[in-house]
Design a protein around this motif. Structure first.
Motif, PDB file in Angstrom:
ATOM      1  N   GLU A   1      10.127 -32.935  37.139  1.00  0.00           N
ATOM      2  CA  GLU A   1      10.689 -32.832  38.480  1.00  0.00           C
ATOM      3  C   GLU A   1      11.932 -33.698  38.571  1.00  0.00           C
ATOM      4  O   GLU A   1      12.118 -34.640  37.796  1.00  0.00           O
ATOM      5  CB  GLU A   1       9.674 -33.304  39.532  1.00  0.00           C
ATOM      6  CG  GLU A   1       9.356 -34.788  39.439  1.00  0.00           C
ATOM      7  CD  GLU A   1       8.573 -35.323  40.622  1.00  0.00           C
ATOM      8  OE1 GLU A   1       8.398 -34.580  41.613  1.00  0.00           O
ATOM      9  OE2 GLU A   1       8.143 -36.495  40.558  1.00  0.00           O
TER      10      GLU A   1
ATOM     11  N   ARG B   1      20.684 -33.176  36.959  1.00  0.00           N
ATOM     12  CA  ARG B   1      20.441 -31.866  36.329  1.00  0.00           C
ATOM     13  C   ARG B   1      20.785 -31.909  34.841  1.00  0.00           C
ATOM     14  O   ARG B   1      20.074 -31.333  34.009  1.00  0.00           O
ATOM     15  CB  ARG B   1      21.256 -30.788  37.043  1.00  0.00           C
ATOM     16  CG  ARG B   1      20.818 -30.557  38.487  1.00  0.00           C
ATOM     17  CD  ARG B   1      21.436 -29.315  39.075  1.00  0.00           C
ATOM     18  NE  ARG B   1      21.099 -29.177  40.481  1.00  0.00           N
ATOM     19  CZ  ARG B   1      21.910 -29.522  41.478  1.00  0.00           C
ATOM     20  NH1 ARG B   1      23.119 -30.002  41.204  1.00  0.00           N
ATOM     21  NH2 ARG B   1      21.532 -29.381  42.731  1.00  0.00           N
TER      22      ARG B   1
ATOM     23  N   GLU C   1      18.116 -31.245  31.730  1.00  0.00           N
ATOM     24  CA  GLU C   1      18.301 -30.313  30.620  1.00  0.00           C
ATOM     25  C   GLU C   1      18.179 -31.035  29.277  1.00  0.00           C
ATOM     26  O   GLU C   1      17.608 -30.503  28.320  1.00  0.00           O
ATOM     27  CB  GLU C   1      19.668 -29.629  30.733  1.00  0.00           C
ATOM     28  CG  GLU C   1      19.811 -28.723  31.954  1.00  0.00           C
ATOM     29  CD  GLU C   1      18.764 -27.621  31.988  1.00  0.00           C
ATOM     30  OE1 GLU C   1      18.418 -27.089  30.914  1.00  0.00           O
ATOM     31  OE2 GLU C   1      18.283 -27.293  33.096  1.00  0.00           O
TER      32      GLU C   1
ATOM     33  N   ILE D   1      14.441 -31.735  28.707  1.00  0.00           N
ATOM     34  CA  ILE D   1      13.726 -30.506  28.348  1.00  0.00           C
ATOM     35  C   ILE D   1      14.012 -30.128  26.897  1.00  0.00           C
ATOM     36  O   ILE D   1      13.104 -29.741  26.147  1.00  0.00           O
ATOM     37  CB  ILE D   1      14.118 -29.368  29.308  1.00  0.00           C
ATOM     38  CG1 ILE D   1      13.582 -29.659  30.714  1.00  0.00           C
ATOM     39  CG2 ILE D   1      13.592 -28.027  28.808  1.00  0.00           C
ATOM     40  CD1 ILE D   1      14.076 -28.689  31.769  1.00  0.00           C
TER      41      ILE D   1
ATOM     42  N   ASN E   1      11.128 -29.808  24.063  1.00  0.00           N
ATOM     43  CA  ASN E   1      10.926 -28.552  23.349  1.00  0.00           C
ATOM     44  C   ASN E   1      11.097 -28.735  21.845  1.00  0.00           C
ATOM     45  O   ASN E   1      10.378 -28.123  21.045  1.00  0.00           O
ATOM     46  CB  ASN E   1      11.910 -27.493  23.859  1.00  0.00           C
ATOM     47  CG  ASN E   1      11.554 -27.003  25.257  1.00  0.00           C
ATOM     48  OD1 ASN E   1      10.411 -27.116  25.695  1.00  0.00           O
ATOM     49  ND2 ASN E   1      12.523 -26.457  25.969  1.00  0.00           N
TER      50      ASN E   1
ATOM     51  N   GLU F   1       5.665 -28.015  25.588  1.00  0.00           N
ATOM     52  CA  GLU F   1       6.090 -27.111  26.653  1.00  0.00           C
ATOM     53  C   GLU F   1       6.374 -27.912  27.919  1.00  0.00           C
ATOM     54  O   GLU F   1       5.770 -28.960  28.161  1.00  0.00           O
ATOM     55  CB  GLU F   1       5.021 -26.049  26.923  1.00  0.00           C
ATOM     56  CG  GLU F   1       4.892 -25.021  25.812  1.00  0.00           C
ATOM     57  CD  GLU F   1       3.982 -23.868  26.197  1.00  0.00           C
ATOM     58  OE1 GLU F   1       3.388 -23.908  27.303  1.00  0.00           O
ATOM     59  OE2 GLU F   1       3.857 -22.924  25.398  1.00  0.00           O
TER      60      GLU F   1
ATOM     61  N   TYR G   1       6.662 -27.604  32.080  1.00  0.00           N
ATOM     62  CA  TYR G   1       6.220 -26.784  33.205  1.00  0.00           C
ATOM     63  C   TYR G   1       6.875 -27.272  34.489  1.00  0.00           C
ATOM     64  O   TYR G   1       6.825 -28.461  34.815  1.00  0.00           O
ATOM     65  CB  TYR G   1       4.695 -26.859  33.327  1.00  0.00           C
ATOM     66  CG  TYR G   1       4.100 -26.048  34.451  1.00  0.00           C
ATOM     67  CD1 TYR G   1       4.307 -24.677  34.536  1.00  0.00           C
ATOM     68  CD2 TYR G   1       3.310 -26.653  35.424  1.00  0.00           C
ATOM     69  CE1 TYR G   1       3.746 -23.925  35.559  1.00  0.00           C
ATOM     70  CE2 TYR G   1       2.735 -25.915  36.452  1.00  0.00           C
ATOM     71  CZ  TYR G   1       2.962 -24.554  36.513  1.00  0.00           C
ATOM     72  OH  TYR G   1       2.407 -23.809  37.534  1.00  0.00           O
ATOM     73  N   ASP G   2       7.507 -26.345  35.195  1.00  0.00           N
ATOM     74  CA  ASP G   2       8.107 -26.645  36.498  1.00  0.00           C
ATOM     75  C   ASP G   2       7.073 -26.321  37.572  1.00  0.00           C
ATOM     76  O   ASP G   2       6.826 -25.149  37.879  1.00  0.00           O
ATOM     77  CB  ASP G   2       9.376 -25.812  36.693  1.00  0.00           C
ATOM     78  CG  ASP G   2      10.148 -26.206  37.947  1.00  0.00           C
ATOM     79  OD1 ASP G   2       9.525 -26.750  38.886  1.00  0.00           O
ATOM     80  OD2 ASP G   2      11.363 -25.968  37.994  1.00  0.00           O
TER      81      ASP G   2
ATOM     82  N   SER H   1       8.306 -24.187  40.749  1.00  0.00           N
ATOM     83  CA  SER H   1       8.521 -22.745  40.593  1.00  0.00           C
ATOM     84  C   SER H   1       7.369 -22.059  39.878  1.00  0.00           C
ATOM     85  O   SER H   1       7.255 -20.828  39.918  1.00  0.00           O
ATOM     86  CB  SER H   1       9.814 -22.496  39.814  1.00  0.00           C
ATOM     87  OG  SER H   1       9.705 -22.993  38.485  1.00  0.00           O
TER      88      SER H   1
ATOM     89  N   ASN I   1       7.041 -22.002  36.647  1.00  0.00           N
ATOM     90  CA  ASN I   1       7.588 -21.405  35.427  1.00  0.00           C
ATOM     91  C   ASN I   1       7.699 -22.447  34.322  1.00  0.00           C
ATOM     92  O   ASN I   1       7.819 -23.648  34.581  1.00  0.00           O
ATOM     93  CB  ASN I   1       8.983 -20.817  35.693  1.00  0.00           C
ATOM     94  CG  ASN I   1       8.944 -19.689  36.707  1.00  0.00           C
ATOM     95  OD1 ASN I   1       8.021 -18.869  36.711  1.00  0.00           O
ATOM     96  ND2 ASN I   1       9.948 -19.645  37.578  1.00  0.00           N
ATOM     97  N   LEU I   2       7.690 -21.952  33.096  1.00  0.00           N
ATOM     98  CA  LEU I   2       7.938 -22.812  31.948  1.00  0.00           C
ATOM     99  C   LEU I   2       9.437 -22.960  31.762  1.00  0.00           C
ATOM    100  O   LEU I   2      10.203 -22.024  31.988  1.00  0.00           O
ATOM    101  CB  LEU I   2       7.297 -22.231  30.687  1.00  0.00           C
ATOM    102  CG  LEU I   2       5.762 -22.234  30.650  1.00  0.00           C
ATOM    103  CD1 LEU I   2       5.265 -21.468  29.433  1.00  0.00           C
ATOM    104  CD2 LEU I   2       5.225 -23.658  30.633  1.00  0.00           C
ATOM    105  N   ARG I   3       9.869 -24.126  31.315  1.00  0.00           N
ATOM    106  CA  ARG I   3      11.291 -24.397  31.103  1.00  0.00           C
ATOM    107  C   ARG I   3      11.599 -24.427  29.605  1.00  0.00           C
ATOM    108  O   ARG I   3      10.785 -24.835  28.812  1.00  0.00           O
ATOM    109  CB  ARG I   3      11.670 -25.738  31.734  1.00  0.00           C
ATOM    110  CG  ARG I   3      11.445 -25.804  33.242  1.00  0.00           C
ATOM    111  CD  ARG I   3      12.435 -24.928  33.992  1.00  0.00           C
ATOM    112  NE  ARG I   3      13.791 -25.377  33.739  1.00  0.00           N
ATOM    113  CZ  ARG I   3      14.442 -26.282  34.484  1.00  0.00           C
ATOM    114  NH1 ARG I   3      13.837 -26.821  35.531  1.00  0.00           N
ATOM    115  NH2 ARG I   3      15.677 -26.629  34.204  1.00  0.00           N
TER     116      ARG I   3
END
Length: 211
Positions: free
Chosen positions: A171, A185, A189, A192, A196, A201, A203-204, A207, A209-211
């Protein structure tokens, strides 16, 4: 009585010597003012220091060695994280609140990362779970880290703090100043990408969703 006859050159040398003596022993120089010889080192010292303070850029071999060391460290961290079970989506994809989230999660801030960790229950079982005997809040920890310490930090989290497997939630920090939002932001990135690359993994929760 014999008296030596001085040549014009010797007279000039004597006059020059007398002039130097009259200035306290100052040597002739290109400076528009008398400069004593013992002061020359003081005048030249800054230039000598500047000449010796230029740092040389790292060589190609040094850069390659540093890159190899970083790659070896990342490989070791990935190998350690592989001991944690793969992520189980059916256990976390329906979670949309950090209050319910039990795996590690990360808050991205302008100048650092904050990792939230829920320590595993030392005495797992239905009795007393999350109650007064074993409150979940007492098992939560928060750790502030620099961005380049993310890999080291996640590999230090105990295995019992990963009930969903190798997945973390992420978050942005609340109440981030508008001027700092682009930096946050960018930091997200970067975080993330690092996670990765380590096989984790992201997780957002907002939303789902996976990022």
């Amino acid at each position: 009585m014999y008296r030596p006859v001085r040549s014009p050159a010797s007279k000039g040398a004597a006059a020059n010597a007398q002039r130097i003596a009259g200035t306290g022993g100052a040597a002739a120089s290109c400076y528009p003012f008398p400069v004593r010889s013992r002061y020359l080192s003081l005048l030249l010292a800054p230039a000598l220091l500047l000449a010796g303070c230029h740092s040389h850029p790292p060589s190609l071999s040094q850069l390659e060695q540093k890159k190899a060391e970083q790659q070896a460290l990342a490989n070791a961290q990935r190998s350690q994280l592989e001991q944690i079970l793969p992520p189980s989506k059916n256990r976390y994809m329906n979670i949309h609140s950090f209050d319910e989230w039990q795996n590690p999660y990360i808050t991205v801030q302008p100048g650092m990362l904050q990792i939230h960790i829920m320590q595993g229950d030392a005495t797992p079982g239905a009795f007393g779970s999350g109650g007064m005997l074993r409150p979940a809040g007492a098992r939560r920890q928060e750790v502030d880290i620099a961005f380049d310490k993310l890999g080291e930090a996640v590999t230090s989290i105990p295995q019992n703090a990963w009930p969903y497997g190798r997945v973390v939630a992420i978050e942005e920090a609340n109440h981030t100043p508008k001027a700092a939002e682009p930096l946050v932001r960018k930091n997200m990135e970067q975080a993330i990408a690092t996670l990765n690359d380590l096989g984790i993994e992201v997780y957002d929760i907002g939303s789902g969703n996976l990022r």
